[in-house]
Design a protein around this motif. Structure first.
Motif, short mmCIF file in Angstrom:
data_model
loop_
_atom_site.label_atom_id
_atom_site.label_comp_id
_atom_site.label_asym_id
_atom_site.label_seq_id
_atom_site.Cartn_x
_atom_site.Cartn_y
_atom_site.Cartn_z
N ASN A 77 35.72 48.09 32.06
CA ASN A 77 37.06 47.60 31.79
C ASN A 77 37.64 46.80 32.95
O ASN A 77 38.44 45.89 32.75
N ILE A 78 37.25 47.16 34.16
CA ILE A 78 37.70 46.37 35.31
C ILE A 78 37.13 44.95 35.20
O ILE A 78 37.84 43.96 35.38
N ALA A 79 35.87 44.85 34.85
CA ALA A 79 35.25 43.52 34.69
C ALA A 79 35.83 42.79 33.48
O ALA A 79 36.02 41.57 33.52
N LEU A 80 36.12 43.55 32.42
CA LEU A 80 36.69 42.94 31.21
C LEU A 80 38.08 42.35 31.51
O LEU A 80 38.40 41.22 31.11
N GLY A 81 38.90 43.12 32.22
CA GLY A 81 40.24 42.63 32.59
C GLY A 81 40.14 41.39 33.48
O GLY A 81 40.93 40.45 33.35
N ALA A 82 39.15 41.39 34.37
CA ALA A 82 38.96 40.23 35.25
C ALA A 82 38.59 38.99 34.43
O ALA A 82 39.04 37.88 34.70
N ARG A 83 37.78 39.21 33.41
CA ARG A 83 37.37 38.07 32.57
C ARG A 83 38.55 37.54 31.75
O ARG A 83 38.67 36.33 31.54
N ARG A 84 39.41 38.43 31.32
CA ARG A 84 40.62 37.99 30.59
C ARG A 84 41.54 37.19 31.52
O ARG A 84 42.09 36.16 31.12
N ALA A 85 41.73 37.69 32.73
CA ALA A 85 42.56 36.95 33.69
C ALA A 85 41.96 35.58 33.96
O ALA A 85 42.67 34.57 34.06
N GLN A 86 40.64 35.53 34.05
CA GLN A 86 39.96 34.26 34.30
C GLN A 86 40.14 33.29 33.14
O GLN A 86 40.31 32.08 33.34
N ALA A 87 40.14 33.82 31.91
CA ALA A 87 40.33 32.96 30.74
C ALA A 87 41.71 32.30 30.78
O ALA A 87 41.87 31.11 30.47
N VAL A 88 42.71 33.07 31.18
CA VAL A 88 44.07 32.51 31.30
C VAL A 88 44.12 31.48 32.43
O VAL A 88 44.69 30.40 32.28
N ARG A 89 43.51 31.81 33.53
CA ARG A 89 43.49 30.91 34.68
C ARG A 89 42.85 29.57 34.28
O ARG A 89 43.42 28.50 34.54
N ASP A 90 41.69 29.66 33.64
CA ASP A 90 40.99 28.44 33.26
C ASP A 90 41.84 27.60 32.31
O ASP A 90 41.87 26.38 32.40
N TYR A 91 42.53 28.27 31.40
CA TYR A 91 43.35 27.54 30.43
C TYR A 91 44.52 26.82 31.13
O TYR A 91 44.80 25.65 30.84
N LEU A 92 45.17 27.55 32.04
CA LEU A 92 46.31 26.92 32.73
C LEU A 92 45.84 25.76 33.60
O LEU A 92 46.52 24.73 33.69
N VAL A 93 44.66 25.89 34.20
CA VAL A 93 44.11 24.78 34.97
C VAL A 93 43.86 23.59 34.05
O VAL A 93 44.17 22.43 34.39
N SER A 94 43.34 23.87 32.85
CA SER A 94 43.08 22.78 31.90
C SER A 94 44.37 22.11 31.44
O SER A 94 44.35 20.99 30.94
N ARG A 95 45.49 22.78 31.61
CA ARG A 95 46.79 22.21 31.26
C ARG A 95 47.49 21.63 32.49
O ARG A 95 48.70 21.40 32.50
N GLY A 96 46.74 21.46 33.57
CA GLY A 96 47.26 20.72 34.71
C GLY A 96 47.92 21.54 35.80
O GLY A 96 48.51 21.00 36.73
N ILE A 97 47.84 22.86 35.69
CA ILE A 97 48.42 23.68 36.76
C ILE A 97 47.42 23.79 37.91
O ILE A 97 46.23 24.05 37.69
N GLN A 98 47.92 23.62 39.13
CA GLN A 98 47.02 23.64 40.29
C GLN A 98 46.45 25.03 40.51
O GLN A 98 47.20 26.02 40.55
N ALA A 99 45.15 25.06 40.71
CA ALA A 99 44.47 26.36 40.88
C ALA A 99 44.98 27.10 42.11
O ALA A 99 44.98 28.33 42.13
N ASN A 100 45.42 26.35 43.12
CA ASN A 100 45.83 27.06 44.34
C ASN A 100 47.19 27.74 44.23
O ASN A 100 47.64 28.39 45.16
#
Lengths: 449, 164
Positions: free
Chosen positions: B105-128
């Motif tokens: 579940n720790i890894a699963l939660g990390a993957r969900r957070a990553q999915a959100v991160r990737d999506y926001l980056v794809s919408r132009g939000i700076q990764a930093n």
């Protein structure tokens, strides 16, 4: 906090076999090596074994001041043997003979009458230097002979360990297997409501006695596991920054982060030689297995997949690793060489398999299996054959083997909060382990001595 | 939909004003503080604005880390808001429900957070501006023992840091 640590240090313990005293001295000599073991023996490999009736009269106190500790030692031994499921301590009210001299041969007929197959007698004596001397003898009632006898010296506050060591000696003599009572469990103590749970690392004897807290509860802590030396644990902690794998020295309280990884590390476990920590590193959406050598600080990547690889556990010879991975879709158990390389899937039943842990005997891998909304604890051989479910329900998780590989401890959370349980590897004998509050993530230590 | 949302928003504002007025009747000094914070909560660009009017979290199906259509809709709004209010850095917290083993579940939660991160980056939000963390099943918001709670706990939450 650390004034308690001295309790954890190795006791000054010496043991030697008692000399045979009194009548019946010929018993060992006559029977000789080997055949004596055939007289009274529990075969613990069978799942339907009848618990052996055993009589445990209170140890004799050499002086009245020792009568309470003598009673306590006897009680701890009886509790250990009863919980193992292999022994049925007889109600002392039934005893016919009152043991007044632990050096004398008991009246075997009296013990046969109440159906005792084994009898344990003992004595506690305070030495001039303040130490405690504990002696015990294990008797085969029907063969009318002594099976073993030993004595131990220790500090008075160490009486519990003496009781566990004597329990192991009885277990070993009567089953032919190493015992597991002189061991500890590190676990996560849980208090407070479910959405604001406070978690603390805690340590206790395997029977739940002597709980001591190792962290204060400020940081979320998970999955503690023992170093083979039993003096150090590795665990996961959420501090101010990314969650990390830590080491904690139980004696000194010294704490350190394991490695300098560019992300969250979790699921740590020691190698059998205690020189390495294996763990998962989160990288983006994937988690892969890494190992760090604690002396050189060198880290090595073991897996490199677009998957969740986690919960690694070494085989007792350190040559192989079992772990869980969803590389094939759902979580399944895989085995590979300790250096990495190709991994072989070993779990193929319904549902998903996780939290694999290798038995210290090497013969089984225990796991959590999730199917149909139920969580089972089970074992299988390292090649995946011989799968056996030991307990099933909502929600069992996280088995850890006793040092002799015959018993597992795990936690069960029906929803309101978790508790610890043990179950033997036949699945026949399940017992709740008493803890002060909710408890999870148990990890069993090796034998302390 | 828009009308309904505006009405709801108006009602919330009214409640806040009533609360502020009620407090002001009691004592002067606390009343000023209360009015100030109530105004802050309602003001565009505030953390409260993000939580109430944009939506700080997306939900996931059981053992799934892909974003749902609804989740992507919420993240589109988050991306717009985060573009407008670029002073915020933020942490994406990934969570799982209790029906899984702890480390997975720790890894699963990390993957969900990553999915959100990737999506926001794809919408132009700076990764930093972003950081991710997983709490696995350790931080449920709903504590009952059935599907109504589990579905609320399978989530990724965008938590704003104090504006810099």
């Amino acid at each position: 906090m650390f004034d308690r640590v001295s309790l954890l240090s190795r006791p000054h313990l010496s043991r030697r076999r008692l000399l045979w005293l009194g009548a019946g001295a010929g018993a060992f000599g006559v029977i000789g090596a080997g055949p004596a073991a055939a007289v009274l023996r529990i075969d613990i490999t069978q799942g339907n074994v009848q618990p052996m009736p055993i009589a445990l009269p209170d140890f004799i106190a050499a002086a009245p001041a020792e009568s309470e500790v003598a009673r306590n030692v006897t009680g701890v031994i009886a509790g250990n043997l009863r919980r193992s499921g292999l022994f049925a301590p007889i109600d002392p009210a039934a005893y016919l003979e009152k043991i007044v001299n632990s050096d004398a041969v008991p009246r075997f007929a009296d013990w046969r009458t109440i159906n005792a197959q084994a009898l344990v007698t003992g004595r506690l004596t305070r030495q001039n230097d303040g130490r405690l001397k504990a002696e015990f003898r294990l008797w085969d009632v029907f063969a009318a002979q002594q099976l073993t006898g030993q004595q131990y010296f220790t500090t008075a506050d160490n009486w519990r360990r003496i009781a566990h060591i004597i329990s192991d000696a009885i277990y070993e003599r009567l089953t032919g297997e190493k015992g597991y009572f002189d061991s500890r469990v590190v676990f996560v103590d849980e208090t407070g409501p479910k959405d604001r749970r406070v978690k603390r690392l805690a340590i206790m004897d395997q029977d739940g006695a002597g709980v001591r807290y190792l962290t204060r509860g400020d940081d979320l802590v998970l999955t503690p596991r023992f170093n083979p030396s039993t003096q150090e644990i590795t665990y996961m902690s959420y501090g101010q920054s990314d969650p990390r794998v830590f080491l904690l020295n139980i004696e000194t309280g010294q704490r350190e982060i394991v490695g300098n990884f560019p992300g969250m590390t979790f699921a740590p476990r020691f190698s059998p030689d205690g020189q390495r920590v294996i763990m998962s590193l989160q990288q983006g959406g994937n988690s892969n297995l890494f190992v760090m050598d604690l002396r050189s600080r060198a880290t090595t990547r073991l897996t490199d997949t677009a998957a969740i690889d986690t919960s690694p556990s070494y085989s007792p010879d350190g040559a192989r690793i079992c772990f869980e991975s969803d590389r094939g879709g759902r979580q399944q158990i895989y085995v590979m060489a300790a250096q990495g390389g190709p991994a072989q899937r070993i779990s193929f039943g319904d549902g998903s398999y996780s939290t694999p842990v290798w038995s210290p005997r090497g013969d089984y891998i225990a796991f959590t299996r999730q199917a149909g909304g139920q969580f089972a604890i089970g074992i299988m051989k390292p090649d995946g054959s011989g799968e056996r479910v030991l307990t099933e329900g909502y929600h069992n998780e996280g088995p850890s083997f006793a040092p002799n590989g015959r018993v597992l401890m795990f936690f069960r959370d029906p929803g309101n909060g978790p508790s610890l349980y043990t179950v033997d590897i036949t699945g026949r004998n399940e017992q709740k382990v008493p803890t002060p509050a909710f408890a999870s993530d148990p990890a069993w230590s090796p034998l302390l001595s | 939909m828009t009308n309904v949302r505006q009405i709801v928003r108006g009602a919330k504002l009214a409640v806040i004003l009533v609360a502020a007025l009620a407090l002001s009747a009691c004592a002067n000094k606390p009343a000023e503080d209360a009015q100030a914070s109530a105004a802050g909560a309602a003001s565009p660009g505030s953390q409260q604005d993000f939580v109430v009017n944009v939506g700080d979290r997306v939900f996931f199906e059981t053992d799934i880390t892909e974003l749902s259509a609804q989740g992507r809709g919420t993240l589109d709004k988050q991306a717009q808001w985060l573009t407008n209010y670029s002073q915020y850095n933020f942490t994406i917290e990934g969570h799982a429900d209790e029906r899984g083993t702890r480390e997975y579940n720790i890894a699963l939660g990390a993957r969900r957070a990553q999915a959100v991160r990737d999506y926001l980056v794809s919408r132009g939000i700076q990764a930093n501006r972003m950081r991710t963390i997983s709490y696995g099943k350790e931080r449920p918001v709903a504590v009952c023992n059935d599907i109504s709670c589990w579905s609320q706990n399978r989530r990724a939450v965008t938590v704003l840091s104090a504006s810099s």
